[in-house]
Design an enzyme around this catalytic site. Structure first.
Site, mmCIF file in Angstrom:
data_model
loop_
_atom_site.group_PDB
_atom_site.id
_atom_site.type_symbol
_atom_site.label_atom_id
_atom_site.label_comp_id
_atom_site.label_asym_id
_atom_site.label_seq_id
_atom_site.Cartn_x
_atom_site.Cartn_y
_atom_site.Cartn_z
ATOM 1 N N PHE A 52 0.814 -1.221 0.000
ATOM 2 C CA PHE A 52 0.000 0.000 0.000
ATOM 3 C C PHE A 52 0.845 1.267 0.000
ATOM 4 C CE2 PHE A 52 -3.324 -2.902 1.754
ATOM 5 C CZ PHE A 52 -4.275 -2.675 0.779
ATOM 6 N N ALA A 111 12.884 2.827 10.109
ATOM 7 C CA ALA A 111 11.983 3.960 10.352
ATOM 8 C C ALA A 111 11.637 4.133 11.829
ATOM 9 C CB ALA A 111 10.695 3.781 9.546
ATOM 10 N N ALA A 139 4.816 -2.220 7.763
ATOM 11 C CA ALA A 139 4.403 -3.548 8.237
ATOM 12 C C ALA A 139 5.684 -4.259 8.609
ATOM 13 C CB ALA A 139 3.659 -4.302 7.152
ATOM 14 N N TYR A 234 -7.398 -12.209 13.664
ATOM 15 C CA TYR A 234 -7.019 -10.881 13.184
ATOM 16 C C TYR A 234 -7.599 -9.776 14.072
ATOM 17 C CZ TYR A 234 -5.080 -7.255 10.392
ATOM 18 O OH TYR A 234 -4.332 -6.174 10.022
ATOM 19 N N LYS A 243 -4.129 -2.611 15.890
ATOM 20 C CA LYS A 243 -4.913 -1.755 14.988
ATOM 21 C C LYS A 243 -5.849 -0.839 15.784
ATOM 22 C CE LYS A 243 -3.211 -2.952 10.980
ATOM 23 N NZ LYS A 243 -2.174 -2.056 10.424
HETATM 24 P P1 NAI Z 1 4.300 -4.454 2.949
HETATM 25 O O1 NAI Z 1 5.051 -5.519 3.649
HETATM 26 O O2 NAI Z 1 4.047 -4.589 1.502
HETATM 27 O O3 NAI Z 1 5.046 -3.033 3.146
HETATM 28 C C1 NAI Z 1 5.713 -2.714 4.321
HETATM 29 C C2 NAI Z 1 6.618 -1.516 4.103
HETATM 30 O O4 NAI Z 1 7.245 -1.189 5.357
HETATM 31 C C3 NAI Z 1 7.788 -1.759 3.130
HETATM 32 O O5 NAI Z 1 8.036 -0.562 2.412
HETATM 33 C C4 NAI Z 1 8.968 -2.044 4.059
HETATM 34 O O6 NAI Z 1 10.255 -1.740 3.506
HETATM 35 C C5 NAI Z 1 8.646 -1.096 5.184
HETATM 36 N N1 NAI Z 1 9.278 -1.433 6.464
HETATM 37 C C6 NAI Z 1 9.107 -2.531 7.237
HETATM 38 N N2 NAI Z 1 9.854 -2.434 8.362
HETATM 39 C C7 NAI Z 1 10.496 -1.233 8.294
HETATM 40 C C8 NAI Z 1 11.392 -0.545 9.142
HETATM 41 N N3 NAI Z 1 11.790 -1.047 10.319
HETATM 42 N N4 NAI Z 1 11.869 0.660 8.739
HETATM 43 C C9 NAI Z 1 11.488 1.196 7.552
HETATM 44 N N5 NAI Z 1 10.620 0.595 6.724
HETATM 45 C C10 NAI Z 1 10.130 -0.604 7.086
HETATM 46 O O7 NAI Z 1 2.965 -4.252 3.775
HETATM 47 P P2 NAI Z 1 1.478 -3.806 3.393
HETATM 48 O O8 NAI Z 1 0.648 -5.013 3.289
HETATM 49 O O9 NAI Z 1 1.466 -2.796 2.315
HETATM 50 O O10 NAI Z 1 1.047 -3.106 4.774
HETATM 51 C C11 NAI Z 1 1.103 -1.726 4.998
HETATM 52 C C12 NAI Z 1 0.006 -1.372 5.993
HETATM 53 O O11 NAI Z 1 -1.266 -1.688 5.426
HETATM 54 C C13 NAI Z 1 0.098 -2.148 7.309
HETATM 55 O O12 NAI Z 1 -0.270 -1.303 8.377
HETATM 56 C C14 NAI Z 1 -0.952 -3.228 7.123
HETATM 57 O O13 NAI Z 1 -1.460 -3.717 8.341
HETATM 58 C C15 NAI Z 1 -2.007 -2.457 6.358
HETATM 59 N N6 NAI Z 1 -2.995 -3.281 5.652
HETATM 60 C C16 NAI Z 1 -2.613 -4.384 4.930
HETATM 61 C C17 NAI Z 1 -3.573 -5.179 4.323
HETATM 62 C C18 NAI Z 1 -3.184 -6.376 3.515
HETATM 63 O O14 NAI Z 1 -4.043 -7.186 3.230
HETATM 64 N N7 NAI Z 1 -1.953 -6.509 3.113
HETATM 65 C C19 NAI Z 1 -5.008 -4.860 4.428
HETATM 66 C C20 NAI Z 1 -5.285 -3.630 5.123
HETATM 67 C C21 NAI Z 1 -4.304 -2.902 5.739
HETATM 68 NA NA NA Z 2 3.506 -0.575 2.356
#
Ligand code: NAI
Ligand code: NA
EC number: 1.3.1.9
Length: 396
Positions: A52, A111, A139, A234, A243
């Site tokens: 996202f 971060a 995430a 969840y 959350k």
């Molecule tokens: P993702 O794993 O694709 O992206 C995570 C991002 O965080 C990446 O850019 C990664 O490099 C960065 N990251 C992780 N640890 C880090 C750190 N210590 N320092 C800097 N950057 C760091 O995850 P996604 O699925 O896009 O999730 C993003 C948000 O959306 C989360 O809060 C998740 O709970 C929420 N979300 C996800 C859904 C899903 O089905 N995947 C549904 C609804 C919400």
């Molecule tokens: Na993301």
């Protein structure tokens, strides 16, 4: 080198730079084809390299012409070893953005640390002065707390009692029963520290104290609710507590931003195949059924369709931002449609190893998972040598 997918459990150890670039290109084309958005102009995306967050960066840049700074934690390539996918996504994003004359710089590091926050503030001061939007899309399974030095690990567990349900190994298609023992209080606390709102608030505090937030600034973090079948693990489990905490932070942040007429929002998004969601038991089976039902209904969306709609139909309509009774933006509305949910619940009862290929969209799941790593993209020849040593233009 020739780069093929190498799976280990729920992760893929390799990523394809050309496939990642193709994936980013397609997301850009989607946003561009929908026309301009009268949106933010200087955007910080925390968690900008995949999922996202990447879709948000693309939408802000290519929909609204925004200058973007992206923060993420990715592995750079070394001779004979690929980078992690977010590295290649960002390399491609910056290249396409720079070709269009858009400012785009990136910071690779933790971060959660004070150091990366300071580095980000310094970069904003030097190049942009202020930002008018902050997307918070981290995430992570762990967080090294910057004040205490304690390494917290999140857990994906039910609360109160053991949860037993079906799950699928999406590589093999095998449906099996999984039992997850209930969380200890410590698991709950740790998960809230890692995935709750404290770090989001720390970011906003640091940015505000440094004077780099513009009048009318908005900040958005992403949440999830989902159906009854996944509720125990969840929304009513450890991650759900995090959350709840994140959603409460939106109100705290809105209060903090009052002097700037700013606002903090949580957007509840659709369940999608990402690296994070693939690691949660039960969710992949739900997603494979959901995708099938939503594709049949013509309402299926991926990350870019979701975020494009968030900007166009929620945040920048020119009017009030529509929110639910808890103040949350909802772009999970198509997923939570009662007719969609009733159909998924019916299929859930029938799904087993034999029936799932027919009932669910296991192929679609697997395809989306491969795409996260730059594989199975049209227009890419995977038998050809690829250059794994791709640089991100702003990171030398
Ligand atoms: P993702 O794993 O694709 O992206 C995570 C991002 O965080 C990446 O850019 C990664 O490099 C960065 N990251 C992780 N640890 C880090 C750190 N210590 N320092 C800097 N950057 C760091 O995850 P996604 O699925 O896009 O999730 C993003 C948000 O959306 C989360 O809060 C998740 O709970 C929420 N979300 C996800 C859904 C899903 O089905 N995947 C549904 C609804 C919400
Ligand atoms: Na993301």
């Amino acid at each position: 080198m020739i780069i093929q997918p190498r799976m280990r459990g729920f992760i893929c150890l390799t990523a394809h730079p050309d496939g990642a670039a193709q994936n980013v290109r397609e997301q850009i084309d989607y946003v561009t084809s929908n026309g301009n958005i009268d949106g933010p102009k200087k955007v910080l995306v925390i968690g900008a390299s995949t999922g996202f967050g990447l879709a948000s960066r693309i939408t802000a840049a290519f929909g609204s012409g925004a200058a973007t700074i992206g923060v993420f934690f990715e592995k750079e390539p070394s001779e004979g070893k690929t980078a992690s996918p977010g590295w290649y996504n960002t390399a491609a994003f910056e290249k396409f953005a720079h070709e269009k004359g858009l400012y785009a710089k990136s910071i690779n590091g933790d971060a959660f640390s004070d150091e990366i926050k300071q580095q980000t503030i310094d970069l904003i001061k030097k190049d942009l002065g202020q930002v008018d939007q902050i997307i918070y899309s981290l995430a992570s399974p762990v967080r090294l707390h910057p004040k205490t030095g304690i390494l917290h690990r999140s857990a994906l567990k039910p609360i109160g009692q053991t949860y037993t349900n079906k799950t699928v190994d999406f590589h093999t298609g095998k449906v099996s029963e999984v039992s997850i023992a209930p969380a200890e209080q410590e698991d709950i606390d740790n998960t809230v520290v890692v995935m709750g709102g404290e770090d989001w608030e720390m970011w906003i505090d640091a940015l505000q104290a440094a004077g780099v937030l513009a009048e009318g600034v908005t900040t958005i973090a992403y949440s999830y609710i989902g159906p009854e079948v996944t509720e125990a693990v969840y929304r009513k489990g450890t991650i759900g507590r995090a959350k709840d905490n994140l959603e409460a932070s939106a109100f705290t942040i809105t209060d903090k931003l009052k002097p700037l007429n700013g606002k903090g929002y949580v957007s509840v998004n659709k369940a999608l195949v990402t690296q994070a969601s693939s690691a949660i038991p039960v969710i992949p089976l739900y997603i494979s059924l959901l995708f099938k039902v939503m594709k049949d209904a013509g309402t299926h969306e991926g990350t870019i369709e979701q975020i494009d709609r968030l900007y166009r139909e929620r945040l920048y309509t020119g009017g009030e931002v529509p929110v639910d009774e808890k103040g949350r933006i909802r772009i999970d509305d198509y997923e939570m449609d009662p007719a969609i949910q009733a159909k998924v619940a019916e299929l859930w009862q029938k799904a087993d190893t034999e029936t799932l290929p027919e009932l669910g969209d296991l192929k679609g799941y697997s395809h989306e998972f491969h795409k996260l790593f730059g594989f199975e993209m049209g227009g890419v020849d995977y038998d050809k040598e690829a250059n794994e040593m791709v640089a991100i233009e702003s990171i030398k």
